[in-house]
Write a protein that holds these residues in place. Structure first.
Motif, PDB file in Angstrom:
ATOM      1  N   GLY A   1      65.120  34.164  29.756  1.00 43.17           N
ATOM      2  CA  GLY A   1      64.165  35.246  29.599  1.00 43.17           C
ATOM      3  C   GLY A   1      63.469  35.309  28.254  1.00 43.17           C
ATOM      4  N   GLN A   2      63.885  34.478  27.314  1.00 46.04           N
ATOM      5  CA  GLN A   2      63.259  34.463  25.986  1.00 46.04           C
ATOM      6  C   GLN A   2      62.168  33.400  25.929  1.00 46.04           C
ATOM      7  OE1 GLN A   2      63.765  36.388  22.987  1.00 46.04           O
ATOM      8  NE2 GLN A   2      61.839  35.290  22.626  1.00 46.04           N
ATOM      9  N   GLU A   3      60.956  33.825  25.614  1.00 47.64           N
ATOM     10  CA  GLU A   3      59.850  32.886  25.483  1.00 47.64           C
ATOM     11  C   GLU A   3      59.951  32.170  24.131  1.00 47.64           C
ATOM     12  OE1 GLU A   3      57.645  32.156  27.740  1.00 47.64           O
ATOM     13  OE2 GLU A   3      58.222  33.690  29.214  1.00 47.64           O
ATOM     14  N   LEU A   4      59.848  30.847  24.162  1.00 52.72           N
ATOM     15  CA  LEU A   4      59.981  30.041  22.955  1.00 52.72           C
ATOM     16  C   LEU A   4      58.806  29.093  22.833  1.00 52.72           C
ATOM     17  CD1 LEU A   4      63.745  29.094  23.368  1.00 52.72           C
ATOM     18  CD2 LEU A   4      62.816  30.853  21.852  1.00 52.72           C
ATOM     19  N   GLU A   5      58.357  28.906  21.592  1.00 47.91           N
ATOM     20  CA  GLU A   5      57.258  27.989  21.307  1.00 47.91           C
ATOM     21  C   GLU A   5      57.762  26.842  20.428  1.00 47.91           C
ATOM     22  OE1 GLU A   5      54.700  30.901  19.487  1.00 47.91           O
ATOM     23  OE2 GLU A   5      53.552  31.131  21.349  1.00 47.91           O
ATOM     24  N   THR A   6      56.871  25.908  20.122  1.00 51.07           N
ATOM     25  CA  THR A   6      57.233  24.728  19.335  1.00 51.07           C
ATOM     26  C   THR A   6      57.911  25.099  18.021  1.00 51.07           C
ATOM     27  OG1 THR A   6      55.402  23.470  20.295  1.00 51.07           O
ATOM     28  CG2 THR A   6      56.323  22.647  18.239  1.00 51.07           C
TER      29      THR A   6
END
Length: 237
Positions: free
Chosen positions: A201-206
């Motif tokens: 559920g946690q959005e992660l980016e580069t």
């Protein structure tokens, strides 16, 4: 389930000209008492080494040191007789044990080197120093994690003195998978190398980092295409 989020922009940063380094955990002049480690995962440095530059000969002891090149080639020399070149697709581990000296140089005059420098506390002290390196090209898979490191000498990837398992996953857009933790009381630290992902559920980016513990199975989904490093480690030092 417990979690901790480290956004890429919150990392420590040091630019020495020849070395541009981002520190997920406290390192050198970056000191944050709330970011000393994730279990036995002590250092996660995202290093960029300029052309023809590098780390001069320096000592280590009682630490498991893992290097993962992301771009370019890095020459390694050490006091136990190794002179090698590690490049993208390789994984290197050095058990410092009773003590070892080594250097790392970007010998290229044309291309910078980008690599991850990772330190893990060992579960055995004062071991005989050792070195290992492999190419992961034959291990690579698409849309699932493939193991690159474990505690087992006869397993896939390199091995180290700790109950830790590292894997890398390359995922196409909207691909979903699950990861089952190998050992009770271990946690998993995810580091997004490229793209975007959703982990529990946690959005992660580069270059975001996300730690999870007190669970058995973790759900991962690539929001876009993504490349993710997964580091399962004991939470108790």
């Amino acid at each position: 389930m417990n979690t901790i989020l480290h956004k890429s922009g919150t990392r420590g940063h040091a630019n020495h000209g020849w070395l541009n380094s981002y520190h997920t955990f406290s390192f050198a002049n970056y000191r944050n008492p709330e970011r000393m480690n994730f279990g036995v995962l002590r250092v996660l440095n995202d290093d960029h080494v300029a052309k023809g530059m590098g780390f001069g000969t320096h000592p280590h002891d009682n630490m498991e040191i893992i290097s993962i090149p992301l771009e370019g080639d890095l020459e390694h020399k050490d006091s136990i007789g190794n002179t090698t070149v590690i490049k993208e697709g390789d994984v290197q581990v050095m058990s410092a044990g009773t003590g070892v000296f080594h250097s790392e140089y970007n010998k290229s005059k044309e291309k910078d080197v980008k690599f991850l420098q990772i330190w893990v506390f060992p579960n055995k002290q004062q071991v005989t120093p050792r070195y290992d390196q492999i190419s992961t090209k034959d291990l690579e898979k698409v849309n699932e994690f493939y193991q690159i490191l474990s505690p087992n000498k006869n397993d896939k990837g390199v091995w180290l003195h700790q109950d830790a398992w590292f894997s890398i996953g390359k995922f196409n857009k909207h691909t979903s998978t699950e990861y089952t933790i190998h050992k009770q009381k271990n946690g998993v630290y995810f580091f997004v190398l490229e793209g975007t992902a959703n982990i529990e559920g946690q959005e992660l980016e580069t270059r975001d980092g996300f730690g999870i513990w007190n669970t058995k199975v973790i759900k991962i989904k690539a929001a876009k295409s993504a490349k993710i490093l997964l580091m399962e480690v004991p939470m108790n030092i």
